[in-house]
Design a protein around this motif. Structure first.
Motif, short mmCIF file in Angstrom:
data_model
loop_
_atom_site.label_atom_id
_atom_site.label_comp_id
_atom_site.label_asym_id
_atom_site.label_seq_id
_atom_site.Cartn_x
_atom_site.Cartn_y
_atom_site.Cartn_z
N PHE A 275 9.60 77.52 -14.83
CA PHE A 275 10.30 76.72 -15.83
C PHE A 275 11.78 76.67 -15.50
O PHE A 275 12.37 77.66 -15.07
N LEU A 276 12.37 75.49 -15.71
CA LEU A 276 13.78 75.30 -15.41
C LEU A 276 14.44 74.55 -16.56
O LEU A 276 13.98 73.47 -16.95
N LEU A 277 15.51 75.12 -17.11
CA LEU A 277 16.27 74.48 -18.17
C LEU A 277 17.60 74.01 -17.59
O LEU A 277 18.37 74.81 -17.05
N LEU A 278 17.87 72.72 -17.73
CA LEU A 278 19.08 72.12 -17.16
C LEU A 278 20.19 72.12 -18.20
O LEU A 278 20.23 71.28 -19.09
N GLY A 279 21.08 73.11 -18.09
CA GLY A 279 22.17 73.21 -19.06
C GLY A 279 23.27 74.13 -18.55
O GLY A 279 23.10 74.85 -17.56
N LYS A 280 24.38 74.12 -19.24
CA LYS A 280 25.53 74.95 -18.84
C LYS A 280 25.18 76.43 -18.87
O LYS A 280 25.64 77.20 -18.02
N ASP A 281 24.38 76.85 -19.85
CA ASP A 281 24.06 78.28 -19.96
C ASP A 281 23.18 78.77 -18.82
O ASP A 281 23.04 79.99 -18.64
N THR A 282 22.59 77.86 -18.08
CA THR A 282 21.72 78.26 -16.97
C THR A 282 22.32 77.89 -15.62
O THR A 282 21.61 77.80 -14.61
N GLY A 283 23.64 77.65 -15.60
CA GLY A 283 24.33 77.49 -14.33
C GLY A 283 24.61 76.07 -13.89
O GLY A 283 25.12 75.86 -12.78
N PHE A 284 24.31 75.08 -14.73
CA PHE A 284 24.58 73.70 -14.36
C PHE A 284 25.91 73.24 -14.94
O PHE A 284 26.44 73.86 -15.87
N THR A 285 26.45 72.16 -14.41
CA THR A 285 27.78 71.73 -14.83
C THR A 285 27.79 71.06 -16.19
O THR A 285 28.86 70.88 -16.78
N SER A 286 26.62 70.66 -16.69
CA SER A 286 26.56 69.99 -17.99
C SER A 286 25.21 70.27 -18.65
O SER A 286 24.27 70.74 -18.01
N ASP A 287 25.16 69.96 -19.94
CA ASP A 287 23.89 69.98 -20.66
C ASP A 287 23.25 68.61 -20.48
O ASP A 287 23.71 67.62 -21.07
N PHE A 288 22.23 68.55 -19.67
CA PHE A 288 21.61 67.27 -19.36
C PHE A 288 20.86 66.71 -20.56
O PHE A 288 20.37 67.46 -21.41
N GLY A 289 20.71 65.38 -20.59
CA GLY A 289 19.92 64.71 -21.60
C GLY A 289 18.57 64.27 -21.04
O GLY A 289 18.24 64.54 -19.88
N HIS A 290 17.81 63.56 -21.86
CA HIS A 290 16.45 63.19 -21.50
C HIS A 290 16.39 62.31 -20.26
O HIS A 290 15.55 62.53 -19.38
N VAL A 291 17.25 61.34 -20.18
CA VAL A 291 17.29 60.45 -19.01
C VAL A 291 18.21 61.02 -17.94
O VAL A 291 17.89 60.99 -16.73
N GLU A 292 19.34 61.59 -18.36
CA GLU A 292 20.34 62.09 -17.42
C GLU A 292 19.82 63.21 -16.54
O GLU A 292 20.38 63.49 -15.48
N MET A 293 18.73 63.86 -16.96
CA MET A 293 18.18 64.95 -16.15
C MET A 293 17.73 64.46 -14.77
O MET A 293 17.63 65.24 -13.83
N LEU A 294 17.47 63.15 -14.64
CA LEU A 294 17.05 62.59 -13.37
C LEU A 294 17.86 61.38 -12.93
O LEU A 294 17.85 61.04 -11.75
N VAL A 295 18.54 60.74 -13.87
CA VAL A 295 19.31 59.54 -13.55
C VAL A 295 20.76 59.74 -13.97
O VAL A 295 21.14 59.43 -15.10
N SER A 296 21.56 60.32 -13.10
CA SER A 296 22.99 60.53 -13.33
C SER A 296 23.58 61.09 -12.05
O SER A 296 22.85 61.59 -11.17
N LYS A 297 24.88 61.04 -11.94
CA LYS A 297 25.54 61.60 -10.76
C LYS A 297 25.36 63.11 -10.71
O LYS A 297 25.21 63.70 -9.63
N ASP A 298 25.39 63.76 -11.89
CA ASP A 298 25.16 65.20 -11.91
C ASP A 298 23.75 65.53 -11.45
O ASP A 298 23.54 66.52 -10.73
N ALA A 299 22.78 64.73 -11.85
CA ALA A 299 21.40 64.96 -11.40
C ALA A 299 21.29 64.78 -9.89
O ALA A 299 20.59 65.54 -9.21
N GLN A 300 21.99 63.78 -9.37
CA GLN A 300 21.96 63.55 -7.93
C GLN A 300 22.48 64.76 -7.17
O GLN A 300 21.93 65.14 -6.12
N ARG A 301 23.52 65.40 -7.70
CA ARG A 301 24.11 66.56 -7.02
C ARG A 301 23.30 67.84 -7.25
O ARG A 301 23.18 68.66 -6.35
N GLU A 302 22.79 68.02 -8.46
CA GLU A 302 22.24 69.32 -8.83
C GLU A 302 20.72 69.36 -8.99
O GLU A 302 20.10 70.39 -8.71
N VAL A 303 20.12 68.28 -9.47
CA VAL A 303 18.69 68.31 -9.79
C VAL A 303 17.83 67.83 -8.63
O VAL A 303 16.81 68.44 -8.32
#
Length: 329
Positions: A275-303
């Motif tokens: 299981f992976l939670l995409l958020g600041k508390d788990t080491g990511f630069t932002s708290d991702f949203g439902h779409v942003e988890m896969l479609v965003s510049k942060d997702a491109q770099r981190e996900v």
């Protein structure tokens, strides 16, 4: 329809070069469901010039109100394009009436039960015929729910699936008013007046969804409802899944919250799960949203790199080991 398959009629309707990528679009006519008009578009991406040395197949399933462009934009950006450039043999499926898949005669009655019983097995069979390999499967939102239903219903087995990744997918969020029978009956009566739900009008996405899908969701959520159809209990069947399963949730996803995504993953009790939670508390630069988890510049770099790592190793990198193992705690 001239066929490029021994299984059923398949037409190659487009073969293009998109920059550094090759794009082949197939239209499948499985003829395996009560509605013989069903045709399914399947886009294959690979590195241009390397079509003879394709890697392991990966199938991408879009969510509700969406299409192949969620995975692969006209500019060649998206997780699908990233994986193709990384050497994977990428296949992007579009559900009935979405994207390049035409609306079938019984479009308004389309639902997950039909997708998993007829469409995903046909897609899996065709990809196996073309590649000779079992594929990795990735679904986002409703795409992940469809994938889970196919696994739990036994329609997608180990012969055609080597792993599954569920991004922002759940079926456990409770809507208490729908547990009251008169409210559920009223909702059902209201929905039956419409042939489909408009994604653009509801500001949910570029595609429409058939009303049959909404009615099916009401059946899941009502009092004594279950995740399944009249023949099979998909929820119970998930406990028999054996392939590796990755569950990914986004910290700022209010539509499909992390606890519910985790619960779907935990139901795969016999499978190797992470299981992976995409958020600041788990080491990511932002708290991702439902779409942003896969479609965003942060997702491109981190996900996207994490998704690629999972596909190659069927486990997450060591720095996420603590969070990943919590799925089985």
């Amino acid at each position: 329809m001239q066929s490029s398959s021994e299984l059923f009629p398949v037409a190659l309707i487009s073969a293009e070069l998109r920059g550094d990528l090759s794009e082949d679009v197939y239209l499948l006519k499985p003829n395996n469901s009560p509605d013989s008009s069903v045709e399914l578009a399947l886009t294959r991406l690979g590195l241009a010039g390397s079509e003879g040395a394709r890697g392991v197949p990966v199938v991408l399933l879009h969510g509700s109100f969406s299409n192949r462009r969620f995975w692969y934009s006209p500019k060649g950006i998206g997780l699908g394009a990233h994986l193709a450039r990384s050497g994977f043999d990428v296949w992007i499926a579009e559900m009935r009436g979405h994207g390049l898949s035409p609306r079938n005669d019984s479009y308004r009655d389309n639902n997950v039960a039909q997708y998993v019983r007829y469409d995903l097995p046909a897609i899996a069979d065709f990809i196996f015929e073309q590649t000779g390999q079992a594929a990795h499967w990735i679904g986002h939102s409703l795409g992940g729910v469809i994938l889970a239903a196919a696994l739990g219903g036994g329609y997608l087995g180990q012969a055609h699936a080597r792993s599954a990744a569920l991004f922002g997918s759940q079926i456990s969020r409770i809507y208490w008013p729908l547990k009251v029978p008169p409210v559920e009956w009223g909702g059902r009566l209201l929905l039956r007046a419409f042939p489909y739900l408009s994604g653009r009008r509801l500001k949910r996405g570029p595609e429409d969804e058939p009303i049959g899908l909404a009615l099916e969701t009401l059946r899941w959520l009502r009092l004594f409802g279950r995740f399944g159809d009249a023949e099979r209990d998909w929820w119970a069947g998930l406990a028999q899944v054996r392939i590796p399963v990755l569950g990914v949730a986004a910290a700022a996803d209010h539509q499909d919250p992390a606890w519910a995504c985790r619960k779907l993953l935990e139901q795969c009790s016999a499978a190797p799960t992470q299981f992976l939670l995409l958020g600041k508390d788990t080491g990511f630069t932002s708290d991702f949203g439902h779409v942003e988890m896969l479609v965003s510049k942060d997702a491109q770099r981190e996900v996207w790199p994490l998704a690629e790592y999972w596909l190659r190793h069927l486990q997450l990198p060591a720095e996420f080991a603590g969070q990943a193992s919590a799925a089985g705690a």
